[in-house]
Design an enzyme around this catalytic site. Structure first.
Site, mmCIF file in Angstrom:
data_model
loop_
_atom_site.group_PDB
_atom_site.id
_atom_site.type_symbol
_atom_site.label_atom_id
_atom_site.label_comp_id
_atom_site.label_asym_id
_atom_site.label_seq_id
_atom_site.Cartn_x
_atom_site.Cartn_y
_atom_site.Cartn_z
ATOM 1 N N ASP A 1 -9.840 0.386 2.369
ATOM 2 C CA ASP A 1 -9.884 -0.804 2.328
ATOM 3 C C ASP A 1 -10.879 -1.505 1.418
ATOM 4 O O ASP A 1 -11.837 -0.948 1.397
ATOM 5 C CB ASP A 1 -9.783 -1.559 3.681
ATOM 6 C CG ASP A 1 -8.372 -1.666 4.093
ATOM 7 O OD1 ASP A 1 -7.454 -1.517 3.382
ATOM 8 O OD2 ASP A 1 -8.392 -2.254 5.294
ATOM 9 N N LYS B 1 0.762 -1.246 0.136
ATOM 10 C CA LYS B 1 0.164 -0.034 0.033
ATOM 11 C C LYS B 1 0.868 1.174 -0.005
ATOM 12 O O LYS B 1 0.350 2.446 -0.492
ATOM 13 C CB LYS B 1 -0.814 0.055 1.193
ATOM 14 C CG LYS B 1 -2.139 -0.943 1.181
ATOM 15 C CD LYS B 1 -2.610 -1.193 2.528
ATOM 16 C CE LYS B 1 -3.248 -0.144 3.209
ATOM 17 N NZ LYS B 1 -3.896 -0.387 4.549
ATOM 18 N N ASP C 1 -12.681 -3.916 1.999
ATOM 19 C CA ASP C 1 -13.763 -4.445 2.774
ATOM 20 C C ASP C 1 -14.780 -3.248 3.520
ATOM 21 O O ASP C 1 -15.315 -3.513 4.494
ATOM 22 C CB ASP C 1 -13.313 -5.622 3.803
ATOM 23 C CG ASP C 1 -12.206 -5.150 4.759
ATOM 24 O OD1 ASP C 1 -11.778 -3.806 4.576
ATOM 25 O OD2 ASP C 1 -11.817 -5.723 5.511
ATOM 26 N N HIS D 1 -16.505 -0.403 7.970
ATOM 27 C CA HIS D 1 -15.588 -1.536 7.696
ATOM 28 C C HIS D 1 -15.691 -2.613 8.258
ATOM 29 O O HIS D 1 -15.722 -2.836 9.315
ATOM 30 C CB HIS D 1 -14.014 -0.728 8.469
ATOM 31 C CG HIS D 1 -12.602 -1.376 7.917
ATOM 32 N ND1 HIS D 1 -11.412 -0.786 8.458
ATOM 33 C CD2 HIS D 1 -12.575 -2.461 7.084
ATOM 34 C CE1 HIS D 1 -10.716 -1.517 7.721
ATOM 35 N NE2 HIS D 1 -11.053 -2.462 6.987
#
Length: 318
Positions: free
Chosen positions: A118, A102, A120, A244
């Site tokens: 992210d 990242k 997810d 998240h």
């Protein structure tokens, strides 16, 4: 290719539309691509004015790249980055080593400011106003809400002593606002070379590196599902702008409800909300001039959020 916008469209800021973007990360040939597609559709539903860049490793198959492109994502391949593949036992989960890659997004200098999310995560409200935050800082949400206020809590992740003094607030690296910068990118890589691997990989590393320029923002921009059972008295799930799904068993595209805490009604509701967006064909990306794109242009690029109200004064280090 980044979508072009009508020159006559006015914005509530001097930031150039083309200079900002959301960015996420994808590796491998598994089903995580579904998470990224869901995120892309969530940003469309929230009428975001900005594209989603997907930083992918070389092992992402062509089929998945095409899926991302069809959903309006800007796909950028990056090279893997890891301090050492011989220290996998150092990480809480062995695949965390991939997350060091990242750091490559600091090299995306065609953008002046980016919001990392992210794969997810899901966005349920427009958060474009985050691009208005003052420059030169990294903004993120505390990994445990208690840390925001200096309250003792057994859920706060242990800090690896080998990384020096603990930051006053430890943030979750699943979402952060940052500015790509070639000098910072080089320093990140040079620092990584002399930094030992630790339990939470790039999250520990970023907390160490940016501890002097980190600014906490409210949990509503990265509501970790675990907060629902760890600190329910501090969480209002209906106020979450971005959720998240990072707890074990919480990935909506894998959800069975059998893992610990996953049979909660609030978890079921949030999983359903994710699927409602993922299955909504009206949110599928279409060419410029489509209903989806027109709705994005008509939607407010920035909410009425008072930017100064986002700042949370972090407790001084002990």
């Amino acid at each position: 290719m980044a979508p072009e916008f009508e020159s006559g469209t006015k914005m509530a800021t001097t930031i150039q539309k083309s200079s900002c973007a959301y960015v996420t990360f994808l590796a491998g040939n598994g089903d995580y691509v579904k998470g990224v597609v869901g995120l892309a559709k969530g940003l469309i539903k929230a009428k975001s004015m900005y594209p989603l860049v997907v930083a992918i490793l070389p092992d992402v198959p062509e089929e998945h790249r095409m899926i991302l492109t069809r959903h309006g994502c800007i796909v950028k391949e990056i090279e893997p980055l890891a301090p050492s593949l011989q220290s996998l036992d150092k990480y809480a989960r062995s695949y965390y080593v991939l997350n060091y890659s990242k750091l490559r997004i600091w090299e995306f200098v065609e953008y002046s400011k980016m919001v990392y999310l992210d794969g997810d995560m899901q966005v349920f409200e427009n958060i474009d106003h985050l691009f208005e935050l003052p420059d030169k800082y990294l903004y993120a949400v505390a990994d445990c809400i208690c840390d925001m206020y200096g309250e003792p809590c057994d859920e706060v992740l242990p800090w690896p002593k080998e990384l020096g003094p603990r930051p006053s607030v430890y943030f979750n690296a699943g979402m952060f606002v940052f500015q790509p910068n070639p000098s910072v990118y080089v320093r990140l890589l040079n620092t990584l070379k002399v930094t030992p691997p630790t339990q939470f990989a790039e999250q520990d590393f970023l907390n160490m590196y940016f501890k002097d320029v980190y600014k906490p923002i409210p949990y509503t921009y990265n509501m970790l599902l675990a907060m629902l059972w760890r600190h329910p008295e501090k969480i209002e799930v209906n106020k979450a702008k971005a959720v998240h799904y990072c707890s074990p068993g919480a990935k909506p595209w894998k959800y069975t409800g059998k893992e610990e805490h996953m049979d909660r009604e609030d978890i079921k509701m949030l999983v359903k909300k994710w699927w409602d967006i993922y299955n909504d064909t009206t949110l599928d990306h279409k060419a410029q001039g489509s209903t989806v794109e027109a709705n994005r242009l008509r939607g407010a690029a920035f909410s009425d959020t008072n930017i100064s109200a986002l700042y949370i004064t972090s407790p001084s280090a002990a």
